[in-house]
Design a protein around this motif. Structure first.
Motif, PDB file in Angstrom:
ATOM      1  N   ARG A 175      -3.028   8.439   2.429  1.00  0.00           N
ATOM      2  CA  ARG A 175      -4.209   7.567   2.575  1.00  0.00           C
ATOM      3  C   ARG A 175      -4.222   6.869   3.927  1.00  0.00           C
ATOM      4  NH1 ARG A 175      -7.798   4.690   3.362  1.00  0.00           N
ATOM      5  NH2 ARG A 175      -9.005   3.315   2.006  1.00  0.00           N
ATOM      6  N   PHE A 176      -3.045   6.529   4.435  1.00  0.00           N
ATOM      7  CA  PHE A 176      -2.975   5.765   5.684  1.00  0.00           C
ATOM      8  C   PHE A 176      -2.313   6.552   6.816  1.00  0.00           C
ATOM      9  CE2 PHE A 176      -3.434   2.608   2.339  1.00  0.00           C
ATOM     10  CZ  PHE A 176      -4.512   1.886   2.827  1.00  0.00           C
TER      11      PHE A 176
ATOM     12  N   ARG B 122      -5.144  -1.172   8.202  1.00  0.00           N
ATOM     13  CA  ARG B 122      -4.700  -0.267   9.269  1.00  0.00           C
ATOM     14  C   ARG B 122      -4.092  -1.042  10.438  1.00  0.00           C
ATOM     15  NH1 ARG B 122      -5.509   4.931   8.577  1.00  0.00           N
ATOM     16  NH2 ARG B 122      -6.925   5.617   6.926  1.00  0.00           N
ATOM     17  N   GLU B 123      -4.588  -2.244  10.692  1.00  0.00           N
ATOM     18  CA  GLU B 123      -3.982  -3.086  11.722  1.00  0.00           C
ATOM     19  C   GLU B 123      -2.563  -3.476  11.337  1.00  0.00           C
ATOM     20  OE1 GLU B 123      -4.904  -4.661  14.911  1.00  0.00           O
ATOM     21  OE2 GLU B 123      -5.904  -2.717  14.751  1.00  0.00           O
ATOM     22  N   MET B 124      -2.377  -3.783  10.041  1.00  0.00           N
ATOM     23  CA  MET B 124      -1.053  -4.155   9.560  1.00  0.00           C
ATOM     24  C   MET B 124      -0.060  -3.002   9.702  1.00  0.00           C
ATOM     25  SD  MET B 124      -2.155  -6.227   6.110  1.00  0.00           S
ATOM     26  CE  MET B 124      -0.474  -6.452   5.535  1.00  0.00           C
ATOM     27  N   LEU B 125      -0.577  -1.772   9.624  1.00  0.00           N
ATOM     28  CA  LEU B 125       0.293  -0.595   9.615  1.00  0.00           C
ATOM     29  C   LEU B 125       0.289   0.176  10.933  1.00  0.00           C
ATOM     30  CD1 LEU B 125      -0.725   0.730   6.083  1.00  0.00           C
ATOM     31  CD2 LEU B 125       1.424  -0.406   6.672  1.00  0.00           C
ATOM     32  N   LYS B 126      -0.351  -0.358  11.952  1.00  0.00           N
ATOM     33  CA  LYS B 126      -0.572   0.432  13.167  1.00  0.00           C
ATOM     34  C   LYS B 126       0.724   0.803  13.895  1.00  0.00           C
ATOM     35  CE  LYS B 126      -1.500  -3.533  16.216  1.00  0.00           C
ATOM     36  NZ  LYS B 126      -2.538  -4.164  17.066  1.00  0.00           N
ATOM     37  N   ASN B 127       1.806   0.052  13.673  1.00  0.00           N
ATOM     38  CA  ASN B 127       3.064   0.368  14.340  1.00  0.00           C
ATOM     39  C   ASN B 127       3.987   1.248  13.499  1.00  0.00           C
ATOM     40  OD1 ASN B 127       2.493  -1.147  16.701  1.00  0.00           O
ATOM     41  ND2 ASN B 127       3.006  -3.029  15.607  1.00  0.00           N
ATOM     42  N   TYR B 128       3.484   1.687  12.342  1.00  0.00           N
ATOM     43  CA  TYR B 128       4.297   2.516  11.455  1.00  0.00           C
ATOM     44  C   TYR B 128       3.857   3.979  11.529  1.00  0.00           C
ATOM     45  CZ  TYR B 128       5.913  -1.862   9.390  1.00  0.00           C
ATOM     46  OH  TYR B 128       6.465  -3.109   9.205  1.00  0.00           O
ATOM     47  N   THR B 129       4.817   4.868  11.473  1.00  0.00           N
ATOM     48  CA  THR B 129       4.522   6.305  11.469  1.00  0.00           C
ATOM     49  C   THR B 129       5.058   6.999  10.223  1.00  0.00           C
ATOM     50  OG1 THR B 129       6.560   6.726  12.715  1.00  0.00           O
ATOM     51  CG2 THR B 129       4.510   6.450  13.988  1.00  0.00           C
ATOM     52  N   ARG B 130       6.007   6.362   9.540  1.00  0.00           N
ATOM     53  CA  ARG B 130       6.637   6.968   8.366  1.00  0.00           C
ATOM     54  C   ARG B 130       6.657   5.995   7.201  1.00  0.00           C
ATOM     55  NH1 ARG B 130      13.023   8.519   7.375  1.00  0.00           N
ATOM     56  NH2 ARG B 130      13.237   6.348   8.001  1.00  0.00           N
TER      57      ARG B 130
ATOM     58  N   ARG C 215     -12.803  -9.560  -0.949  1.00  0.00           N
ATOM     59  CA  ARG C 215     -13.040 -10.718  -0.075  1.00  0.00           C
ATOM     60  C   ARG C 215     -13.848 -10.370   1.164  1.00  0.00           C
ATOM     61  NH1 ARG C 215      -8.302 -14.903   1.967  1.00  0.00           N
ATOM     62  NH2 ARG C 215      -9.688 -16.378   3.032  1.00  0.00           N
ATOM     63  N   TYR C 216     -13.573  -9.193   1.776  1.00  0.00           N
ATOM     64  CA  TYR C 216     -14.173  -8.879   3.063  1.00  0.00           C
ATOM     65  C   TYR C 216     -15.093  -7.660   3.050  1.00  0.00           C
ATOM     66  CZ  TYR C 216     -10.449 -11.946   4.806  1.00  0.00           C
ATOM     67  OH  TYR C 216      -9.606 -13.000   5.026  1.00  0.00           O
ATOM     68  N   GLY C 217     -15.053  -6.902   1.978  1.00  0.00           N
ATOM     69  CA  GLY C 217     -15.799  -5.649   1.957  1.00  0.00           C
ATOM     70  C   GLY C 217     -14.894  -4.499   2.345  1.00  0.00           C
ATOM     71  N   GLU C 218     -15.304  -3.277   2.011  1.00  0.00           N
ATOM     72  CA  GLU C 218     -14.437  -2.117   2.181  1.00  0.00           C
ATOM     73  C   GLU C 218     -14.121  -1.817   3.639  1.00  0.00           C
ATOM     74  OE1 GLU C 218     -14.272   2.549   0.747  1.00  0.00           O
ATOM     75  OE2 GLU C 218     -15.703   1.166  -0.164  1.00  0.00           O
ATOM     76  N   GLU C 219     -15.105  -1.907   4.505  1.00  0.00           N
ATOM     77  CA  GLU C 219     -14.881  -1.566   5.912  1.00  0.00           C
ATOM     78  C   GLU C 219     -13.894  -2.527   6.558  1.00  0.00           C
ATOM     79  OE1 GLU C 219     -17.459  -1.059  10.048  1.00  0.00           O
ATOM     80  OE2 GLU C 219     -18.477  -0.973   8.098  1.00  0.00           O
TER      81      GLU C 219
END
Length: 240
Positions: free
Chosen positions: A193-194, A161-169, A150-154
């Motif tokens: 990967r993330f 990464r925005e969805m996961l920015k508050n996760y560390t584990r 839908r949006y392209g790879e970038e």
């Protein structure tokens, strides 16, 4: 049946008159332990996306179960927690409802609300995975290909990464009921990967066993026929 405390009614668990309503991920953990004669219905895990839709589907399933005559259902066990308030307001005419007093199914997989709270306090930035969640595709990582389309790879990379920015584990819960190698490989690869730290943590079937066999103690809320589930029911009571 479990022993009553002072003033507490003894509840007889009759498998033939008990029905389980659970989402696809929770029922997987319940089926190997379910008593003979106890029936069940599986609801689509995707209903969690919209708590109001989940509430409507659950109420419809409760109404159908309560109205059945073969067998006549006396108790309905919900394989859900509070689940974004989706169970608040549910009621069963002519049946008792039994629900684990937890926020969501992570606590069910870990064995108790206390076990989940201990994990949350020690590692608050944790994204949990289970076999069921991975198979259901109900994880943000499963959306990556669709986002790329839908949006392209970038852009897709940025969104995830925005969805996961508050996760560390990233923690894979092993309930001990399945071969886990495939799910370990997936989870480790996803964590790398993330840039998340991978950890496998032990689950427990203790709460599921109590759901199916009792005792329905302070870990559960029990609503009598015609009584609505309220948010206050989920507040843990001292001595419950």
């Amino acid at each position: 049946m479990h022993d009553a405390k002072d003033g507490e009614e003894v509840i007889q668990i009759v498998p033939e008159r008990t029905k389980v309503l659970a989402c696809a991920t929770v029922i997987e953990e319940m089926l190997p332990l379910m008593p003979p004669g106890m029936t069940h219905q599986v609801l689509d895990f995707g209903l969690h996306v919209n708590p109001e839709s989940l509430k409507a589907a659950l109420q419809q399933a409760i109404d159908c179960a309560a109205a059945a005559t073969t067998p006549k259902v006396g108790t309905i066990i919900l394989g859900y927690g509070l689940c974004s308030m989706a169970v608040v307001g549910l009621r069963a005419e002519g049946c008792t409802l039994v629900v684990p007093r937890v926020d969501d199914c992570i606590a069910i997989f870990l064995g108790s609300g206390d076990a989940y709270r201990a994990q949350h306090y020690s590692e608050p930035g944790t994204y949990y995975l289970t076999k069921g969640w991975i198979e259901a595709g109900d994880v943000p990582f499963a959306d990556y290909d669709r986002l790329v389309e839908r949006y392209g790879e970038e852009r897709a990379e940025w969104v995830l990464r925005e969805m996961l920015k508050n996760y560390t584990r990233l923690a894979l819960i092993n309930t001990g009921q399945y071969e886990m190698d495939h799910y370990r490989t997936y989870s480790r690869r996803t964590a790398a990967r993330f840039d998340l730290r991978y950890e496998e943590i032990p689950g427990s079937n203790a709460l599921i066993k109590k759901m199916l066999y009792g005792p329905w103690d302070g870990d559960f809320l029990i609503t009598r026929p015609g009584q609505e589930i309220s948010y206050a029911d989920f507040m843990r009571r001292d001595g419950a």
